[in-house]
Design a protein around this motif. Sequence first.
Motif, PDB file in Angstrom:
ATOM      1  N   ILE A  10     -22.738 -20.830  12.908  1.00 11.93           N
ATOM      2  CA  ILE A  10     -21.559 -21.059  12.072  1.00 11.93           C
ATOM      3  C   ILE A  10     -21.683 -20.106  10.881  1.00 11.93           C
ATOM      4  N   PRO A  11     -20.844 -19.068  10.823  1.00 14.69           N
ATOM      5  CA  PRO A  11     -21.021 -18.066   9.767  1.00 14.69           C
ATOM      6  C   PRO A  11     -20.522 -18.527   8.398  1.00 14.69           C
ATOM      7  N   VAL A  12     -21.156 -17.974   7.370  1.00  9.68           N
ATOM      8  CA  VAL A  12     -20.716 -18.133   5.981  1.00  9.68           C
ATOM      9  C   VAL A  12     -20.678 -16.730   5.395  1.00  9.68           C
ATOM     10  N   ARG A  13     -19.517 -16.334   4.923  1.00 11.41           N
ATOM     11  CA  ARG A  13     -19.300 -14.997   4.390  1.00 11.41           C
ATOM     12  C   ARG A  13     -19.321 -15.051   2.857  1.00 11.41           C
ATOM     13  N   ILE A  14     -19.758 -13.980   2.221  1.00 10.42           N
ATOM     14  CA  ILE A  14     -19.721 -13.869   0.762  1.00 10.42           C
ATOM     15  C   ILE A  14     -18.580 -12.931   0.385  1.00 10.42           C
ATOM     16  N   GLU A  15     -17.715 -13.371  -0.529  1.00 13.30           N
ATOM     17  CA  GLU A  15     -16.628 -12.533  -1.043  1.00 13.30           C
ATOM     18  C   GLU A  15     -16.808 -12.363  -2.547  1.00 13.30           C
ATOM     19  N   VAL A  22     -19.804 -13.645 -10.116  1.00 15.24           N
ATOM     20  CA  VAL A  22     -19.028 -14.744  -9.538  1.00 15.24           C
ATOM     21  C   VAL A  22     -18.659 -14.361  -8.109  1.00 15.24           C
ATOM     22  N   PHE A  23     -18.872 -15.278  -7.176  1.00 12.89           N
ATOM     23  CA  PHE A  23     -18.484 -14.991  -5.796  1.00 12.89           C
ATOM     24  C   PHE A  23     -18.082 -16.259  -5.075  1.00 12.89           C
ATOM     25  N   LEU A  24     -17.355 -16.069  -3.981  1.00  8.72           N
ATOM     26  CA  LEU A  24     -16.953 -17.170  -3.110  1.00  8.72           C
ATOM     27  C   LEU A  24     -17.843 -17.170  -1.874  1.00  8.72           C
ATOM     28  N   MET A  25     -18.308 -18.350  -1.496  1.00 11.59           N
ATOM     29  CA  MET A  25     -18.961 -18.523  -0.207  1.00 11.59           C
ATOM     30  C   MET A  25     -17.884 -19.066   0.721  1.00 11.59           C
ATOM     31  N   VAL A  26     -17.576 -18.302   1.759  1.00 14.19           N
ATOM     32  CA  VAL A  26     -16.444 -18.615   2.638  1.00 14.19           C
ATOM     33  C   VAL A  26     -16.962 -18.967   4.031  1.00 14.19           C
ATOM     34  N   THR A  38     -18.098 -27.268  10.071  1.00 13.49           N
ATOM     35  CA  THR A  38     -18.337 -26.120   9.214  1.00 13.49           C
ATOM     36  C   THR A  38     -19.625 -26.316   8.440  1.00 13.49           C
ATOM     37  N   ARG A  39     -20.253 -25.233   8.129  1.00 10.79           N
ATOM     38  CA  ARG A  39     -21.423 -25.273   7.258  1.00 10.79           C
ATOM     39  C   ARG A  39     -20.909 -25.137   5.837  1.00 10.79           C
ATOM     40  N   THR A  40     -21.254 -26.067   4.969  1.00  7.71           N
ATOM     41  CA  THR A  40     -20.742 -26.006   3.601  1.00  7.71           C
ATOM     42  C   THR A  40     -21.689 -25.272   2.651  1.00  7.71           C
TER      43      THR A  40
END
Length: 195
Positions: A10-15, A22-26, A38-40
């Motif tokens: 289950i992928p988690v992308r960094i934006e 500051v970044f979003l874990m998506v 989903t992986r939180t």
Amino acid sequence: MRDKLSCDHIPVRIEPTDFSGVFLMVPEPFHDDRGLFTRTFDAAIFDEHLGRPGAAAEFAQDSQSRSHRGVVRGMHGRAGRGEAKLVRCARGAVHDVLVDIRPESPTFGRHRSFLLDDNDFHHLYIPPGFLHGFQALTETADMCYRIDRPHDPAEDISVAFTDPDLAIAWPHPVTIVSPRDAAAGTWKELLATLG
């Protein structure tokens, strides 16, 4: 019988965002007839992005708030060395806002908003040096906070969510605020303490 997709895939992308640090874990949820999985949070991806093995283990407290539509909580920060937090909306949706209070930052004094909701599962990583607040956009909104050091009320700082110098545009009429937030100081008063 095993699920079609292993939990390890289950992928988690960094934006990244336009605010340094500051970044979003998506996460990218896996959907099937049952619903979704989903992986939180993924400590290995988090540590790799920060370039600090064990960075995820620095989180010390998890908290959760529940707010009704229109409620604003903010704008809050922390004096001293500040605090890092990872926030997400586990139920409903919020208009999440950051204000950069790092005097040396090229984005000092600027604010930026993010939509956090229970459809996309985005996590927002906020390093030390920001004010943070949000408005609940749905009937009920649950926010989860992971913080890197225990809360100390003596270090709390706040700026009014209506401060004209910040000029934050809240998407809905504000329904309820806490007495603390209603009595928060101004951006000019905070600037005097940062100098």
